[in-house]
Scaffold this motif. Sequence first.
Motif, mmCIF file in Angstrom:
data_model
loop_
_atom_site.group_PDB
_atom_site.id
_atom_site.type_symbol
_atom_site.label_atom_id
_atom_site.label_comp_id
_atom_site.label_asym_id
_atom_site.label_seq_id
_atom_site.Cartn_x
_atom_site.Cartn_y
_atom_site.Cartn_z
ATOM 1 N N GLU A 4 41.365 39.965 37.671
ATOM 2 C CA GLU A 4 40.419 40.528 36.704
ATOM 3 C C GLU A 4 40.300 39.635 35.464
ATOM 4 O O GLU A 4 39.202 39.413 34.944
ATOM 5 N N TYR A 7 38.319 36.584 36.348
ATOM 6 C CA TYR A 7 36.912 36.974 36.475
ATOM 7 C C TYR A 7 36.257 37.090 35.104
ATOM 8 O O TYR A 7 35.176 36.549 34.867
ATOM 9 N N ASN A 11 33.296 34.830 33.352
ATOM 10 C CA ASN A 11 32.074 35.365 32.736
ATOM 11 C C ASN A 11 31.856 34.788 31.351
ATOM 12 O O ASN A 11 30.718 34.483 30.962
ATOM 13 N N TYR A 26 36.294 31.752 38.603
ATOM 14 C CA TYR A 26 35.916 32.656 39.689
ATOM 15 C C TYR A 26 36.725 32.338 40.949
ATOM 16 O O TYR A 26 37.178 33.239 41.646
ATOM 17 N N ALA A 29 40.151 33.744 40.635
ATOM 18 C CA ALA A 29 40.123 35.196 40.824
ATOM 19 C C ALA A 29 40.027 35.542 42.308
ATOM 20 O O ALA A 29 40.727 36.431 42.797
ATOM 21 N N SER A 36 37.566 40.617 44.846
ATOM 22 C CA SER A 36 37.198 40.599 43.429
ATOM 23 C C SER A 36 35.685 40.526 43.245
ATOM 24 O O SER A 36 34.973 39.938 44.071
ATOM 25 N N ALA A 38 34.382 38.605 41.456
ATOM 26 C CA ALA A 38 34.130 37.170 41.272
ATOM 27 C C ALA A 38 33.459 36.569 42.501
ATOM 28 O O ALA A 38 32.771 35.553 42.391
#
Length: 59
Positions: A4, A7, A11, A26, A29, A36, A38
């Motif tokens: 998390e 991810y 972002n 990503y 993740a 995920s 991701a």
Amino acid sequence: MTAEEFYRLGNEFRKKGDWQQALNNYMEAIALDPESPAVEAKKMLEDILDFYHKDAYNP
């Protein structure tokens, strides 16, 4: 770090336009959690990059 966290970091990089760092996060993740969000974020980012770079200089 958790999937998390990677991810969310991805972002943040994506929002800044640092797409390579976003992809790297990503992928981290996804390595930790194949389910995920991701996975979808990475696919969308790759689609965007493919769109922007595909034939960009070959009209």
